[in-house]
Scaffold this motif. Structure first.
Motif, PDB file in Angstrom:
ATOM      1  N   TYR A   4      -3.279  -2.885   5.345  1.00  0.00           N
ATOM      2  CA  TYR A   4      -2.470  -3.732   6.221  1.00  0.00           C
ATOM      3  C   TYR A   4      -2.598  -5.194   5.799  1.00  0.00           C
ATOM      4  CZ  TYR A   4      -1.421   0.271   9.145  1.00  0.00           C
ATOM      5  OH  TYR A   4      -0.962   1.484   9.601  1.00  0.00           O
ATOM      6  N   GLY A  45      -9.776  -1.256  16.105  1.00  0.00           N
ATOM      7  CA  GLY A  45      -8.537  -1.139  15.324  1.00  0.00           C
ATOM      8  C   GLY A  45      -7.392  -1.728  16.135  1.00  0.00           C
ATOM      9  N   GLY A  47      -5.236  -3.894  15.570  1.00  0.00           N
ATOM     10  CA  GLY A  47      -3.981  -4.217  14.901  1.00  0.00           C
ATOM     11  C   GLY A  47      -3.501  -5.602  15.288  1.00  0.00           C
ATOM     12  N   ASP A  66     -10.686  -5.460  13.996  1.00  0.00           N
ATOM     13  CA  ASP A  66      -9.834  -4.835  12.983  1.00  0.00           C
ATOM     14  C   ASP A  66     -10.302  -5.290  11.609  1.00  0.00           C
ATOM     15  OD1 ASP A  66      -6.837  -3.395  13.355  1.00  0.00           O
ATOM     16  OD2 ASP A  66      -7.281  -4.181  11.346  1.00  0.00           O
ATOM     17  N   GLN A  67     -10.153  -4.379  10.629  1.00  0.00           N
ATOM     18  CA  GLN A  67     -10.584  -4.732   9.268  1.00  0.00           C
ATOM     19  C   GLN A  67      -9.548  -5.598   8.550  1.00  0.00           C
ATOM     20  OE1 GLN A  67      -9.096  -3.176   6.172  1.00  0.00           O
ATOM     21  NE2 GLN A  67      -7.464  -2.610   7.576  1.00  0.00           N
ATOM     22  N   MET A  71      -3.692  -8.600  10.244  1.00  0.00           N
ATOM     23  CA  MET A  71      -3.464  -8.069  11.603  1.00  0.00           C
ATOM     24  C   MET A  71      -4.126  -8.996  12.627  1.00  0.00           C
ATOM     25  SD  MET A  71      -1.642  -5.332  12.030  1.00  0.00           S
ATOM     26  CE  MET A  71      -1.312  -3.605  11.649  1.00  0.00           C
ATOM     27  N   GLY A  87     -13.586  -6.890  10.887  1.00  0.00           N
ATOM     28  CA  GLY A  87     -14.706  -6.069  10.427  1.00  0.00           C
ATOM     29  C   GLY A  87     -14.388  -4.606  10.596  1.00  0.00           C
ATOM     30  N   SER A  88     -15.263  -3.755  10.058  1.00  0.00           N
ATOM     31  CA  SER A  88     -15.044  -2.323  10.168  1.00  0.00           C
ATOM     32  C   SER A  88     -15.566  -1.815  11.510  1.00  0.00           C
ATOM     33  CB  SER A  88     -15.763  -1.578   9.047  1.00  0.00           C
ATOM     34  OG  SER A  88     -15.715  -0.192   9.323  1.00  0.00           O
ATOM     35  N   LEU A  89     -14.741  -1.037  12.180  1.00  0.00           N
ATOM     36  CA  LEU A  89     -15.148  -0.457  13.465  1.00  0.00           C
ATOM     37  C   LEU A  89     -16.325   0.484  13.297  1.00  0.00           C
ATOM     38  CD1 LEU A  89     -13.893   2.713  13.726  1.00  0.00           C
ATOM     39  CD2 LEU A  89     -11.789   1.428  13.756  1.00  0.00           C
ATOM     40  N   THR A 103      -6.298   3.036  19.632  1.00  0.00           N
ATOM     41  CA  THR A 103      -4.990   3.707  19.627  1.00  0.00           C
ATOM     42  C   THR A 103      -4.336   3.601  18.255  1.00  0.00           C
ATOM     43  OG1 THR A 103      -3.735   1.731  20.222  1.00  0.00           O
ATOM     44  CG2 THR A 103      -4.618   3.023  22.042  1.00  0.00           C
ATOM     45  N   GLY A 104      -3.616   4.665  17.891  1.00  0.00           N
ATOM     46  CA  GLY A 104      -2.869   4.630  16.618  1.00  0.00           C
ATOM     47  C   GLY A 104      -3.700   5.140  15.455  1.00  0.00           C
ATOM     48  N   CYS A 106      -6.700   5.023  14.436  1.00  0.00           N
ATOM     49  CA  CYS A 106      -7.558   4.081  13.686  1.00  0.00           C
ATOM     50  C   CYS A 106      -8.834   4.751  13.162  1.00  0.00           C
ATOM     51  CB  CYS A 106      -7.980   2.917  14.579  1.00  0.00           C
ATOM     52  SG  CYS A 106      -6.598   2.102  15.361  1.00  0.00           S
ATOM     53  N   TYR A 109      -8.667   6.317   9.308  1.00  0.00           N
ATOM     54  CA  TYR A 109      -8.450   5.607   8.030  1.00  0.00           C
ATOM     55  C   TYR A 109      -9.736   5.522   7.212  1.00  0.00           C
ATOM     56  CZ  TYR A 109      -3.835   4.074   9.537  1.00  0.00           C
ATOM     57  OH  TYR A 109      -2.521   4.048   9.942  1.00  0.00           O
ATOM     58  N   PHE A 111     -10.241   3.038   4.966  1.00  0.00           N
ATOM     59  CA  PHE A 111     -10.419   1.686   4.418  1.00  0.00           C
ATOM     60  C   PHE A 111     -11.921   1.416   4.293  1.00  0.00           C
ATOM     61  CE2 PHE A 111      -6.368   0.816   6.940  1.00  0.00           C
ATOM     62  CZ  PHE A 111      -5.553   1.053   5.852  1.00  0.00           C
TER      63      PHE A 111
HETATM   64  C1  LIG Z   1      -1.702   2.281  12.852  1.00  0.00           C
HETATM   65  S1  LIG Z   1      -2.558   0.761  13.095  1.00  0.00           S
HETATM   66  C2  LIG Z   1      -2.729   0.776  14.879  1.00  0.00           C
HETATM   67  C3  LIG Z   1      -2.926  -0.614  15.445  1.00  0.00           C
HETATM   68  C4  LIG Z   1      -2.982  -0.720  16.957  1.00  0.00           C
HETATM   69  N1  LIG Z   1      -4.169  -0.086  17.504  1.00  0.00           N
HETATM   70  C5  LIG Z   1      -1.740  -0.155  17.581  1.00  0.00           C
HETATM   71  O1  LIG Z   1      -1.850   0.873  18.297  1.00  0.00           O
HETATM   72  O2  LIG Z   1      -0.656  -0.733  17.376  1.00  0.00           O
HETATM   73  C6  LIG Z   1      -4.193   1.163  12.550  1.00  0.00           C
HETATM   74  C7  LIG Z   1      -5.131  -0.029  12.585  1.00  0.00           C
HETATM   75  O3  LIG Z   1      -6.461   0.411  12.366  1.00  0.00           O
HETATM   76  C8  LIG Z   1      -7.115  -0.557  11.576  1.00  0.00           C
HETATM   77  N2  LIG Z   1      -8.272   0.078  10.952  1.00  0.00           N
HETATM   78  C9  LIG Z   1      -8.293   1.191  10.187  1.00  0.00           C
HETATM   79  N3  LIG Z   1      -9.549   1.473   9.788  1.00  0.00           N
HETATM   80  C10 LIG Z   1     -10.351   0.514  10.319  1.00  0.00           C
HETATM   81  C11 LIG Z   1     -11.747   0.245  10.278  1.00  0.00           C
HETATM   82  N4  LIG Z   1     -12.591   1.029   9.600  1.00  0.00           N
HETATM   83  N5  LIG Z   1     -12.212  -0.821  10.946  1.00  0.00           N
HETATM   84  C12 LIG Z   1     -11.374  -1.631  11.637  1.00  0.00           C
HETATM   85  N6  LIG Z   1     -10.047  -1.450  11.705  1.00  0.00           N
HETATM   86  C13 LIG Z   1      -9.532  -0.371  11.065  1.00  0.00           C
HETATM   87  C14 LIG Z   1      -6.044  -1.012  10.607  1.00  0.00           C
HETATM   88  O4  LIG Z   1      -6.348  -2.231   9.982  1.00  0.00           O
HETATM   89  C15 LIG Z   1      -4.819  -1.077  11.521  1.00  0.00           C
HETATM   90  O5  LIG Z   1      -4.696  -2.336  12.111  1.00  0.00           O
END
Ligand SMILES: C[S@@+](CC[C@H](N)C(=O)[O-])C[C@H]1O[C@@H](n2cnc3c(N)ncnc32)[C@H](O)[C@@H]1O
Length: 241
Positions: A4, A45, A47, A66-67, A71, A87-89, A103-104, A106, A109, A111
């Motif tokens: 992202y 996450g 976003g 969020d990483q 975003m 940062g990483s969740l 949500t979504g 997260c 992933y 990443f």
């Molecule tokens: C599909 S988007 C959903 C964003 C938001 N929660 C929404 O519902 O609109 C997925 C999000 O998860 C974040 N993400 C994925 N892996 C992550 C991690 N390990 N740590 C933090 N954020 C992460 C991505 O950067 C992205 O912003």
């Protein structure tokens, strides 16, 4: 690996936040029914902060993680009264809180390459410790059935942008890969960028067993209130007794 980046974050925010918007009323209702009517919600996450903004409007304090730097930049604009962390969740230290949401898909992933059942179990333990008694953890995840039967190509466009996505996966290895090409209008030309997102797919029932082992009382959701999940997505509601 970072995902992202600037253009995809922008396109996600202007074209793909329906999930967060449609989920919000049902999610707010779940929090209220579980007696989490105020306090701090941690959004993993977060976003571009569309759900965060709804939480703020409903009277909660929010700490979003969020990483993606891009975003978080958008989230600071969409929900200026929240606190955010890049940062990483799977690694951040969580503050004492009343609810944790994600949500979504997260949690799927990769990443953060640590993503695995073991890393999620560690996350669940950290969430359990951070929540006050009676607090809740609500999230949705992509299951192996999210993989299309044959590789799919999708195309979406909006004002000044277009996105092409190639989706394929492997059910036995439980992974999904999206190759994403974006075009974004800048002046009189279009900038092309590419990202590849890999998702590790989990079965909700396996995660529920892990949550129960941590001390939660967890159950599967087929939607957030009247908003039903699309095929291959499952929700989980875990309460700390
Ligand atoms: C599909 S988007 C959903 C964003 C938001 N929660 C929404 O519902 O609109 C997925 C999000 O998860 C974040 N993400 C994925 N892996 C992550 C991690 N390990 N740590 C933090 N954020 C992460 C991505 O950067 C992205 O912003």
């Amino acid at each position: 690996m970072q995902g992202y980046r600037q253009d995809l974050a922008y396109i996600h925010d202007v074209g793909f936040t329906d999930f967060a918007r449609n989920a919000a009323p049902g999610l707010l209702n779940i929090l209220k029914r579980k007696h989490v009517a105020d306090g701090l919600v941690v959004d993993l996450g977060c976003g571009s902060g569309r759900w965060t903004a709804q939480l703020i409007r409903a009277g909660y304090h929010v700490w979003g993680v969020d990483q993606s730097r891009a975003m978080i930049r958008l989230a600071r604009g969409n929900a200026p009264r929240s606190k955010f962390k890049i940062g990483s969740l799977l690694r951040v230290e969580l503050p004492r809180c009343d609810a944790v949401t994600s949500t979504g898909e997260c949690l799927n992933y990769t990443f953060d390459e640590r993503n695995s059942h073991a890393a999620l179990l560690r996350l669940f333990r950290r969430v359990y410790r951070a929540l006050r008694p009676g607090g809740v953890f609500v999230f949705d995840i992509a299951e192996p059935s999210r993989i299309p039967k044959t590789p799919e190509r999708k195309w979406t466009e909006g004002r000044g942008w277009a996105i092409l996505v190639h989706i394929e996966g492997n059910r036995s290895q439980k992974f999904l890969r999206r190759r994403i090409v974006t075009f974004r209008k800048l002046g009189s030309s279009y900038r092309r960028t590419c990202e590849t997102h890999s998702l590790r797919l989990y079965r909700a029932q396996d995660l529920i067993r892990m949550l129960d082992r941590c001390g939660f009382r967890a159950r599967q959701l087929s939607g957030y209130g009247s908003f039903r999940f699309p095929p291959g997505i499952a929700g989980v509601l875990a309460a700390k007794p």
